[in-house]
Design a protein around this motif. Structure first.
Motif, PDB file in Angstrom:
ATOM      1  N   LEU A  57      12.598   8.150  -5.203  1.00  0.00           N
ATOM      2  CA  LEU A  57      11.315   7.444  -5.253  1.00  0.00           C
ATOM      3  C   LEU A  57      11.512   5.941  -5.331  1.00  0.00           C
ATOM      4  CD1 LEU A  57       9.396   9.945  -7.455  1.00  0.00           C
ATOM      5  CD2 LEU A  57       8.699   9.169  -5.215  1.00  0.00           C
ATOM      6  N   SER A  58      12.555   5.499  -6.008  1.00  0.00           N
ATOM      7  CA  SER A  58      12.763   4.058  -6.094  1.00  0.00           C
ATOM      8  C   SER A  58      13.124   3.495  -4.729  1.00  0.00           C
ATOM      9  CB  SER A  58      13.842   3.719  -7.114  1.00  0.00           C
ATOM     10  OG  SER A  58      15.019   4.418  -6.817  1.00  0.00           O
ATOM     11  N   THR A  59      13.758   4.278  -3.881  1.00  0.00           N
ATOM     12  CA  THR A  59      14.073   3.819  -2.527  1.00  0.00           C
ATOM     13  C   THR A  59      12.783   3.708  -1.715  1.00  0.00           C
ATOM     14  OG1 THR A  59      16.147   5.027  -2.711  1.00  0.00           O
ATOM     15  CG2 THR A  59      15.555   4.206  -0.537  1.00  0.00           C
ATOM     16  N   ILE A  60      11.887   4.659  -1.866  1.00  0.00           N
ATOM     17  CA  ILE A  60      10.598   4.583  -1.167  1.00  0.00           C
ATOM     18  C   ILE A  60       9.845   3.343  -1.645  1.00  0.00           C
ATOM     19  CG2 ILE A  60       8.358   5.698  -0.849  1.00  0.00           C
ATOM     20  CD1 ILE A  60       9.745   8.381  -1.072  1.00  0.00           C
ATOM     21  N   ALA A  61       9.855   3.119  -2.953  1.00  0.00           N
ATOM     22  CA  ALA A  61       9.179   1.925  -3.488  1.00  0.00           C
ATOM     23  C   ALA A  61       9.833   0.661  -2.946  1.00  0.00           C
ATOM     24  CB  ALA A  61       9.238   1.943  -5.017  1.00  0.00           C
ATOM     25  N   ALA A  62      11.170   0.678  -2.854  1.00  0.00           N
ATOM     26  CA  ALA A  62      11.886  -0.487  -2.333  1.00  0.00           C
ATOM     27  C   ALA A  62      11.506  -0.751  -0.883  1.00  0.00           C
ATOM     28  CB  ALA A  62      13.392  -0.268  -2.453  1.00  0.00           C
ATOM     29  N   VAL A  63      11.340   0.320  -0.120  1.00  0.00           N
ATOM     30  CA  VAL A  63      10.960   0.163   1.286  1.00  0.00           C
ATOM     31  C   VAL A  63       9.560  -0.460   1.393  1.00  0.00           C
ATOM     32  CG1 VAL A  63      10.252   1.537   3.278  1.00  0.00           C
ATOM     33  CG2 VAL A  63      12.475   1.926   2.250  1.00  0.00           C
ATOM     34  N   ASN A  64       8.675  -0.076   0.460  1.00  0.00           N
ATOM     35  CA  ASN A  64       7.336  -0.684   0.447  1.00  0.00           C
ATOM     36  C   ASN A  64       7.429  -2.179   0.202  1.00  0.00           C
ATOM     37  OD1 ASN A  64       6.129   1.785   0.805  1.00  0.00           O
ATOM     38  ND2 ASN A  64       5.974   2.178  -1.397  1.00  0.00           N
ATOM     39  N   ILE A  65       8.277  -2.559  -0.743  1.00  0.00           N
ATOM     40  CA  ILE A  65       8.443  -3.994  -1.037  1.00  0.00           C
ATOM     41  C   ILE A  65       9.063  -4.685   0.175  1.00  0.00           C
ATOM     42  CG2 ILE A  65       9.565  -5.651  -2.568  1.00  0.00           C
ATOM     43  CD1 ILE A  65       9.509  -3.483  -4.738  1.00  0.00           C
ATOM     44  N   PHE A 107       7.496   0.943  -9.100  1.00  0.00           N
ATOM     45  CA  PHE A 107       6.552   1.858  -8.435  1.00  0.00           C
ATOM     46  C   PHE A 107       5.182   1.208  -8.288  1.00  0.00           C
ATOM     47  CE2 PHE A 107       9.673   4.901  -8.402  1.00  0.00           C
ATOM     48  CZ  PHE A 107      10.115   5.249  -9.660  1.00  0.00           C
ATOM     49  N   ALA A 108       4.898   0.236  -9.145  1.00  0.00           N
ATOM     50  CA  ALA A 108       3.614  -0.451  -9.061  1.00  0.00           C
ATOM     51  C   ALA A 108       3.629  -1.549  -8.003  1.00  0.00           C
ATOM     52  CB  ALA A 108       3.277  -1.072 -10.416  1.00  0.00           C
ATOM     53  N   ALA A 109       4.814  -1.819  -7.475  1.00  0.00           N
ATOM     54  CA  ALA A 109       4.970  -2.980  -6.587  1.00  0.00           C
ATOM     55  C   ALA A 109       4.063  -2.909  -5.365  1.00  0.00           C
ATOM     56  CB  ALA A 109       6.428  -3.110  -6.151  1.00  0.00           C
ATOM     57  N   SER A 110       4.035  -1.768  -4.696  1.00  0.00           N
ATOM     58  CA  SER A 110       3.259  -1.698  -3.441  1.00  0.00           C
ATOM     59  C   SER A 110       1.788  -1.929  -3.731  1.00  0.00           C
ATOM     60  CB  SER A 110       3.476  -0.367  -2.740  1.00  0.00           C
ATOM     61  OG  SER A 110       3.089   0.680  -3.586  1.00  0.00           O
ATOM     62  N   ALA A 111       1.293  -1.357  -4.827  1.00  0.00           N
ATOM     63  CA  ALA A 111      -0.118  -1.557  -5.181  1.00  0.00           C
ATOM     64  C   ALA A 111      -0.365  -3.008  -5.559  1.00  0.00           C
ATOM     65  CB  ALA A 111      -0.496  -0.651  -6.356  1.00  0.00           C
ATOM     66  N   TYR A 112       0.560  -3.576  -6.300  1.00  0.00           N
ATOM     67  CA  TYR A 112       0.391  -4.943  -6.794  1.00  0.00           C
ATOM     68  C   TYR A 112       0.388  -5.941  -5.644  1.00  0.00           C
ATOM     69  CZ  TYR A 112       1.133  -8.847 -10.032  1.00  0.00           C
ATOM     70  OH  TYR A 112       0.998  -9.997 -10.768  1.00  0.00           O
ATOM     71  N   LEU A 113       1.301  -5.743  -4.703  1.00  0.00           N
ATOM     72  CA  LEU A 113       1.433  -6.704  -3.612  1.00  0.00           C
ATOM     73  C   LEU A 113       0.321  -6.543  -2.585  1.00  0.00           C
ATOM     74  CD1 LEU A 113       5.308  -6.566  -3.099  1.00  0.00           C
ATOM     75  CD2 LEU A 113       4.000  -8.454  -4.061  1.00  0.00           C
ATOM     76  N   SER A 114      -0.088  -5.306  -2.334  1.00  0.00           N
ATOM     77  CA  SER A 114      -1.094  -5.100  -1.283  1.00  0.00           C
ATOM     78  C   SER A 114      -2.512  -5.279  -1.818  1.00  0.00           C
ATOM     79  CB  SER A 114      -0.949  -3.712  -0.683  1.00  0.00           C
ATOM     80  OG  SER A 114      -1.322  -2.732  -1.643  1.00  0.00           O
ATOM     81  N   ARG A 115      -2.691  -5.012  -3.131  1.00  0.00           N
ATOM     82  CA  ARG A 115      -4.017  -5.081  -3.764  1.00  0.00           C
ATOM     83  C   ARG A 115      -5.014  -4.136  -3.100  1.00  0.00           C
ATOM     84  NH1 ARG A 115      -4.140  -7.742  -8.737  1.00  0.00           N
ATOM     85  NH2 ARG A 115      -2.184  -8.837  -8.711  1.00  0.00           N
ATOM     86  N   GLU A 116      -4.492  -3.070  -2.489  1.00  0.00           N
ATOM     87  CA  GLU A 116      -5.396  -2.089  -1.885  1.00  0.00           C
ATOM     88  C   GLU A 116      -6.085  -1.306  -2.989  1.00  0.00           C
ATOM     89  OE1 GLU A 116      -3.039  -0.468   1.811  1.00  0.00           O
ATOM     90  OE2 GLU A 116      -4.540   0.991   1.097  1.00  0.00           O
ATOM     91  N   PRO A 117      -7.391  -1.115  -2.895  1.00  0.00           N
ATOM     92  CA  PRO A 117      -8.119  -0.444  -3.982  1.00  0.00           C
ATOM     93  C   PRO A 117      -7.553   0.942  -4.314  1.00  0.00           C
ATOM     94  CG  PRO A 117      -9.666  -1.394  -2.431  1.00  0.00           C
ATOM     95  CD  PRO A 117      -8.298  -1.579  -1.843  1.00  0.00           C
ATOM     96  N   ILE A 131       5.466  10.078 -10.731  1.00  0.00           N
ATOM     97  CA  ILE A 131       4.433  11.064 -10.368  1.00  0.00           C
ATOM     98  C   ILE A 131       3.343  10.367  -9.565  1.00  0.00           C
ATOM     99  CG2 ILE A 131       2.678  12.650 -11.237  1.00  0.00           C
ATOM    100  CD1 ILE A 131       4.404  13.089 -13.695  1.00  0.00           C
ATOM    101  N   SER A 132       2.936   9.213 -10.047  1.00  0.00           N
ATOM    102  CA  SER A 132       1.878   8.482  -9.358  1.00  0.00           C
ATOM    103  C   SER A 132       2.319   8.104  -7.948  1.00  0.00           C
ATOM    104  CB  SER A 132       1.535   7.244 -10.186  1.00  0.00           C
ATOM    105  OG  SER A 132       0.622   6.437  -9.538  1.00  0.00           O
ATOM    106  N   GLN A 133       3.540   7.621  -7.829  1.00  0.00           N
ATOM    107  CA  GLN A 133       4.078   7.264  -6.516  1.00  0.00           C
ATOM    108  C   GLN A 133       4.140   8.489  -5.620  1.00  0.00           C
ATOM    109  OE1 GLN A 133       5.893   4.217  -5.542  1.00  0.00           O
ATOM    110  NE2 GLN A 133       6.845   5.034  -3.711  1.00  0.00           N
ATOM    111  N   SER A 134       4.591   9.614  -6.193  1.00  0.00           N
ATOM    112  CA  SER A 134       4.689  10.849  -5.399  1.00  0.00           C
ATOM    113  C   SER A 134       3.319  11.270  -4.898  1.00  0.00           C
ATOM    114  CB  SER A 134       5.253  11.982  -6.243  1.00  0.00           C
ATOM    115  OG  SER A 134       6.425  11.592  -6.874  1.00  0.00           O
ATOM    116  N   LEU A 135       2.313  11.156  -5.765  1.00  0.00           N
ATOM    117  CA  LEU A 135       0.966  11.543  -5.348  1.00  0.00           C
ATOM    118  C   LEU A 135       0.511  10.647  -4.196  1.00  0.00           C
ATOM    119  CD1 LEU A 135      -0.796  12.156  -8.773  1.00  0.00           C
ATOM    120  CD2 LEU A 135      -0.351  13.840  -7.006  1.00  0.00           C
TER     121      LEU A 135
END
Lengths: 861, 224, 281
Positions: free
Chosen positions: A669-677, A804-814, B205-209
């Motif tokens: 999951l951290s790799t997926i998050a990294a790819v988002n960043i 994991f919060a990075a993609s949400a934080y950077l994109s600010r998508e609701p 979990i949140s990321q997975s969802l």
């Protein structure tokens, strides 16, 4: 430093201080013994006839370093003469009656509470008086009890001798004649052993052939009997007898066939390999002997060997003498605990003595009520649970026996033992995973039985079937030959000749100068080719066996599953020595019928499922909420705020941006998050016309990163600026990756480095190298052990969930912000649960209530 | 095109749901499915190595061809690969042609024992130097938090080495530093670790969802 | 966001860094090359592993899983060697395997070295099974049948009928398993091995992941742990055969003390500058 800071430091320092150990109590005068009325012997239905039960109340002076001492006299004469022997010395804070499992009352908690105020001891008279073991159990024994304190004193004791350090010494080389003799003897032994194994194989083959002949003869007889069926009145019975005999012989033949084909292959191959090795060594020794004979002559070699043997004998004698000679004793001062004066439990001014004898109560039959068998819930259909009620006769010498029989047409077959469990164990309450935490479970025993283990499928028959199936379509060089049995006799004959030749070599070693090696090589020419041929065949057979083994594993699994689905009958008995009592109904053993079924849900994971679904619902709800109200507040995350400025810095300095992925695969999951960043970073870099280099460790991650970066460049309107070589697979190995990335950092001097993903030991290497180039570093990982290294070496670190919060934080998508808020709510619930749960359990413990239900609700299996 | 996005999203959702369901279903079909998927995953991983190998070779070939800065290292990559693959192939051929005794020289083992092992151990050993320089650079008592971190680091580092027992003996309790270090690791450190893990788990979990429901799509190659 | 460091600052940092590296090199080299010794008491967890191995009867099988690569060699190689020496000293039958393909060479080195010291023979006194892929599936297969999972050992000898594997059909017949790991193999052995097949499990690991194993020690899923080079040195001390790990403790002590002194020195300098600036107002 402020007052608050000082207070914090003091609290921290105090917290660092280790708790003082409780030092043993000095022997204090006037220790109060327990009340005399509480000291007594008692019997219990669970007594095993070997022990005498003693109990006594608690003394007010119980503490660490204070002990209870129990003394015993095995007969009246010793008692009257005051000849008591100490049989037990137990710490005063231990051995409460409530701790003894077999005395626990599962139906009356008041009894258990009362037992907490009593000490208990089981004395075995035969252990205390082993010289009188035969009769001491049949007499009355006398006991008295005392309380005793202790004190530490210094004593001189002999020092234990220091063991010699273990250093394996290099063994001296044997003289060449002795070495040749020893090696030749070893070689001969190996050959004889191999001969023995091969002979066994031949005999097995002979038995196999004989059985096959018997089987064929029987079949012939059956066929002939079949022809003359009309005239024989007793024919069906006769045919039945023949058929059963044929079946019995066929059953014996099959394992032999399999044993011959495959089971002897391994040991024979192993042994023949060993023979070859020893043969090479023997040849080497004999050649060396040959050389030595030529150079020095047989007399010199003989003399050398004799001298060596004398030396060995002398050394052994010296070592033996050294071991037997007593060493000069050295003394050392040690602190020992010494008992003070014992204070006896008294009655009428004299120590109270209780009289008791070890008795064996009758064995109690378990009740029929509560005895049942049922499919084990929440499993894959392999187990059946058998439960029954506890009986009073439970002790360490009784056991429960569970028997199983296959049920055919509603009738159970012969019963076999499926399990035997100690009567003090196998409680249903020991398995809360399947049966929950109900108090009623403490009244029951429960055993899980696997029918497939009790009635295993016929592995040999299955193997035979798989072999036949595979031989039907396998290529010729895979399948075993049918002429394999014919290979054995010539091998055996060649081996026998070889053994004879080797015997001759061992008997007349001196006379073989110039001819030793030649004679052996001559024998080699006949034996070794046979052996090599045999080994090649055995190797082929081994490959076939491995192939069959993998198919057999699947066949066995299916057969076991099929065996588990059948119906079985169960019986339970209590056993003590030779005595066995079954659970009965209507004066005959009661049978419980059951069949195992695969279940569809693991009920012990229900709490997990509920909590997971609750969390998912919360996240989903907040996603919906965020759609309606996009202006959700998110706290500042410094590392993510710094991303834009970091890229801007690289643009100003005209140096590249490095993005280092770490060692995680695309499944992380951290790799997926990294790819988002990476997507955001690449887009911004494309807009600023700054070069981004992505360092990958995994090919799939590299492929995904390439797509992501390419798409980002396209969205930024700069598809021409994208260079696929900038998103490279650097190295798949951990430290090669580090060396490569470190080297690139030092040479290219990036202005900004992102370290995002899952890292192992290379984290500090990368971060420190980056720091040495003066680059600004932003790291993010969910690898707990590497976070401290990033914090020390990097400018900004995203700790754990922040990545994991990075993609949400950077994109600010609701939608993403909503999920973040849901995650935070989940965290708040966990925090409240921890605090509230801890407080509740602490309160319950203080007030004496049992609120363990709170703990059980969150139990994870 | 719609199928480039939709089909992967559907696949992701279905497989994720099945993996979630597998955790709660004990039926043998569920275990068989999981085993099958694991086997296929391993097969795909094997093929992915070919992609990686091609990418690596392509990168270094283009570097050598363009004679970019540092192209000598790329040549070294090829040299190492050729030597290692050559040694492995040579040994297999040799073993197939005739019996090779255990004591025979093995070039592949030689490369492993005298090149790979020392290189990996050396790179790992650099960590000791980097740790010293990072600690020197960053452990400053700038504020209370930093001071606490500093004290804890000193106590744990000191408590882990035998010399602390010698110093403790002089102070009258040989195990005071090791026990302090153990206490720090077992209590405050463990508590914080569990807290971080709880946060990571909930975040995961949140990321997975988000990935399962297709809200997060960057891993597909960007685009909405 | 901090501004980029100036060239002068970078140069100062580079010089300081080199001095630190030199000091660390001296702190490691001097104790390693000298005969300085220091006594230390083995940790209770290392003692538990030692006592468990010691309690096995001669001829008992013991499974050792060496799940590490050359990078973790410095910590885990001495540990593995000490364990095997102990096994051979007590005439146990070690069964050695690895889950890491890059760990095969090291495992082979270790077992051949330990076996040679005592004249032990492969197949008769010990078995080296080598590497097989499968991770937890391999453990599950070994739990069903060891010979089924590994039909040949590393030296291509068939495991069926091997004297060193006498009485061992699966993991259920092995009383003790010790896993030396640089990654997450220990958790895998706990979940798929120990909890299913009921053997005792001990662990050895690099120092950085030792804290991750404390919860398993408290729950009894691990009987003991050898943590890092200190764990290896503890085991050598208990075995009364000091070797590389014990020698390494001297270097480790001096390096730790050096780092502590550097930190304290830097803080003294920092605080004195701050107080000076504060005094100036």
């Amino acid at each position: 430093m402020t007052r608050r800071g000082a207070a914090r430091c003091t609290a921290f320092a105090l917290g660092l201080l280790l708790p003082a150990a409780a030092w043993p109590a000095e022997s204090a005068p006037g220790l109060a013994p327990p009340p005399a009325s509480s000291f007594q012997a008692f019997t219990h239905p669970s007594d095993d006839g070997q022990t005498i039960n003693l109990e006594w109340g608690r003394s007010r002076d119980e503490a660490s370093g204070v002990y209870y001492v129990v003394e015993m006299a095995s007969n009246e004469a010793d008692y009257k003469a005051g000849r008591f022997r100490r049989v037990a010395r137990i710490p005063s804070l231990a051995k409460l009656k409530s701790d003894e499992k077999r005395l626990r009352n599962y139906e009356d908690e008041a009894v258990n509470r009362a037992n907490k105020q009593l000490h208990y001891l089981a004395v075995e008279p035969t252990t205390a008086y082993p010289d009188d073991a035969k009769t001491v159990r049949e007499r009355d024994c006398y006991f008295r009890l005392a309380i005793v304190g202790t004190r530490m004193t210094k004593e001189k004791r002999p020092k234990a001798p220091e063991p010699l350090p273990e250093k394996p010494e290099a063994k001296p080389r044997m003289p060449v004649l002795a070495a040749a003799e020893a090696k030749s003897e070893e070689f001969l032994k190996q050959l004889e052993s191999l001969q023995g194994t091969l002979t066994k194989a031949t005999e097995t083959k002979k038995s196999l052939d004989q059985l096959k002949r018997q089987l064929d003869a029987l079949r012939q007889a059956m066929a002939e009997a079949d022809k003359s069926s009309e005239s024989l009145g007793q024919f069906p019975a006769f045919l039945g007898t023949l058929a059963r005999a044929a079946e019995a012989i066929e059953r014996e033949w099959r394992p032999l066939a399999t044993a011959l084909y495959l089971r002897l292959v391994g040991p024979i191959e192993g042994q023949s390999a060993g023979v070859t090795v020893v043969h090479d060594e023997c040849l080497g020794e004999l050649r060396a002997l040959d050389q030595a004979l030529a150079n020095r002559g047989p007399a010199a070699l003989r003399h050398e060997a004799e001298h060596w043997r004398e030396q060995q004998a002398q050394e052994e004698a010296e070592a033996k003498l050294k071991a037997e000679t007593p060493r000069k004793e050295e003394y050392e001062e040690v602190e020992v605990e010494k008992d003070g004066e014992p204070v006896f439990v008294s009655e009428g001014g004299a120590p109270k003595v209780v009289k008791a004898r070890a008795t064996l109560p009758p064995l109690v039959r378990p009740q029929a009520e509560g005895f049942r068998a049922f499919d084990l819930p929440s499993d894959d259909g392999a187990d059946i649970a058998v439960e029954w009620r506890r009986t009073p006769s439970e002790n360490r010498r009784t056991a429960y026996v569970v028997e199983i029989a296959e049920v055919k047409d509603g009738v159970p077959g012969p019963f076999e033992k499926a399990a035997e469990v100690p009567s003090l164990g196998a409680e249903k309450s020991d398995q809360p995973k399947f049966f929950g935490f109900s108090e009623a479970n403490k009244l029951l025993h429960c055993v899980r039985v696997q029918p497939a283990a009790a009635f295993p499928p016929d592995a040999l028959a299955l193997r035979q079937r798989v072999i036949e199936e595979q031989m039907a379509w396998m290529p010729a060089d895979w399948a075993p030959d049918t002429d394999f049995p014919q290979r054995l006799p010539p091998l055996l004959a060649a081996l026998s000749a070889y053994v004879e030749a080797a015997k001759g070599i061992c008997a007349d070693i001196e006379a073989l100068r110039g001819g030793l090696a030649a004679k052996l090589e001559l024998a080699d020419k006949t034996f070794l080719p046979e052996l090599a041929g045999y080994r090649a065949y055995a190797d082929r057979l081994g490959r076939f066996d491995a192939h069959v083994g993998s198919r057999l594993a699947d066949a066995l699994k299916d057969a076991k599953q099929e065996a588990s689905r059948r119906s079985y009958a169960f019986r339970v008995a209590i056993r003590r020595g030779e005595e066995t009592l079954h659970i009965q109904q209507d004066n005959k053993p009661k049978d419980a019928l059951a069949a195992a079924r695969p279940n569809l849900f693991k009920w012990f994971k229900l709490n997990n499922l509920v909590l997971s679904l609750a969390f998912c619902s919360v996240v989903y709800a907040f996603i919906g909420l965020a759609r309606r109200n996009p202006n959700l507040f998110i706290r500042k995350i410094a590392g993510l705020d710094a991303v834009e400025e970091a890229i801007g810095r690289a643009t100003e300095m005209g140096r590249p941006v490095y993005f280092v992925h770490g060692l995680g695969g695309m499944g992380g999951l951290s790799t997926i998050a990294a790819v988002n960043i990476l997507a955001r970073v690449a887009r911004r870099a494309a807009e600023y016309d700054t070069r981004v280099r992505v360092m990958n460790n995994d090919p799939i991650v590299q492929a995904v990163s390439q797509e992501v970066v390419k798409q980002s460049y396209t969205e930024a309107g700069r598809p021409d600026a994208y260079n696929a070589d900038d998103v490279a697979l650097v190295a798949p190995d951990q430290f090669s990756y580090v060396a490569a990335v470190g080297g690139l950092m030092v040479r290219e001097q990036p202005a900004t480095i992102f370290l995002m993903g899952y890292f192992f030991a290379e984290s500090l290497l990368l971060a420190e190298t980056g720091a040495s180039t003066g680059a600004i570093q932003i790291a993010g990982t969910d690898s707990y052990t590497q976070i401290p290294f990033f914090i020390t070496a990097c400018d900004y670190t995203l700790i754990g969930e922040e990545i994991f919060a990075a993609s949400a934080y950077l994109s600010r998508e609701p939608k993403m912000l909503g999920s973040l808020r849901g995650q935070d709510v989940g965290k708040a619930v966990v925090m409240i649960a921890i605090v509230a749960g801890t407080l509740a359990l602490t309160l319950a413990a203080a007030l004496g209530y049992d609120w363990s239900i709170i703990q059980k609700l969150f139990e994870a299996f | 095109m719609w199928y480039k996005l939709t089909i992967p999203l559907i696949l992701c959702f279905v497989m994720g749901l099945l993996a979630f369901v597998h955790e709660f279903v004990p039926h043998p079909w569920s275990a068989a499915f999981r085993e099958e998927m694991t086997t296929w995953f391993r097969i795909m991983g094997g093929f992915a190595m070919f992609i990686g190998l091609y990418a690596l070779l392509h990168l270094h070939v283009s570097r050598i061809r363009r004679q970019q800065a540092g192209w000598g290292y790329s040549a070294f990559v090829f040299l190492g690969a050729v030597l290692t693959i050559g040694a492995g192939v040579f040994e297999e051929i040799r073993a197939a042609v005739h019996d090779v005794p255990e004591s025979a020289f093995s070039p592949f083992d030689w490369l492993y024992d005298y090149v790979q092992v020392p290189c990996q151990a050396t790179v790992f050993s650099i960590l000791a130097f980097f740790m010293a320089s990072a600690a020197f650079r960053t452990f400053r008592a700038r504020n209370l938090g930093a001071a606490l971190l500093l004290i804890s680091a000193v106590v744990v580092m000191f408590g882990r080495v035998p010399i602390s027992e010698e110093v403790g003996r002089l102070a009258g309790a040989w195990d005071i530093f090791p026990r302090a270090a153990d206490w720090l690791m077992e209590y405050p450190n463990m508590a914080v670790k569990r807290a971080i893990y709880i946060g990571i788990s909930l975040g995961a979990i949140s990321q997975s969802l988000r990935v399962l429901f297709g809200i997060e799509r960057s891993y597909l190659g960007g685009g909405s | 966001m901090s501004s980029p460091p100036s060239q002068a600052a970078l140069r100062r940092l580079a010089v300081t860094r080199r001095i630190i590296y030199l000091l660390v090199a001296i702190a490691v080299a001097v104790p390693t090359l000298s005969d300085l010794a220091c006594d230390f008491k083995p940790s209770p967890w290392a003692e538990k592993v030692f006592k468990k191995v010691e309690s096995l009867k001669p001829g008992s099988p013991i499974l050792l899983s060496f799940d590490f690569d050359p990078a973790a060699m410095e910590e885990l190689h001495p540990m593995g060697l000490a364990l095997l020496r102990h096994c051979f000293k007590n005439d146990l039958h070690p069964i050695l395997m690895t889950h890491w393909p890059s760990g095969v060479g090291i495992s082979k080195q270790i077992i051949e070295k330990a076996a040679k010291e005592r004249g032990k023979v492969s197949g008769k006194d010990y078995v080296f099974l080598g590497f097989k892929p499968g991770d937890y599936n391999l453990i599950l297969n070994m739990g069903e049948s060891l010979q089924g999972a590994f039909d040949k050992d590393f030296y291509k000898q068939p495991t069926q009928g091997m004297p060193a594997l006498e009485g061992v059909r699966s993991l259920k017949d092995i009383p003790l398993v010790i896993d030396l790991a640089a990654g997450t193999a220990i958790e895998m052995w706990i979940a798929y091995g120990r909890d299913r097949f009921g053997f005792d499990l001990g662990a050895g690991c690099t120092a950085v992941i030792t804290p991750d194993l404390y919860p398993f020690l408290s729950s009894g899923q691990l009987i003991g742990v050898l943590g890092g080079l200190r764990g290896a040195a503890d085991y050598e001390t208990l075995l009364k055969r000091p070797d590389r790990a014990t020698k390494g403790m001297q270097a480790q002590s001096s390096t730790h003390v050096l780092i502590i002194l550097l930190i304290l020195g830097a803080n003294v300098h920092y605080l004195s500058r701050r107080m000076g600036a504060y005094a100036k107002g």
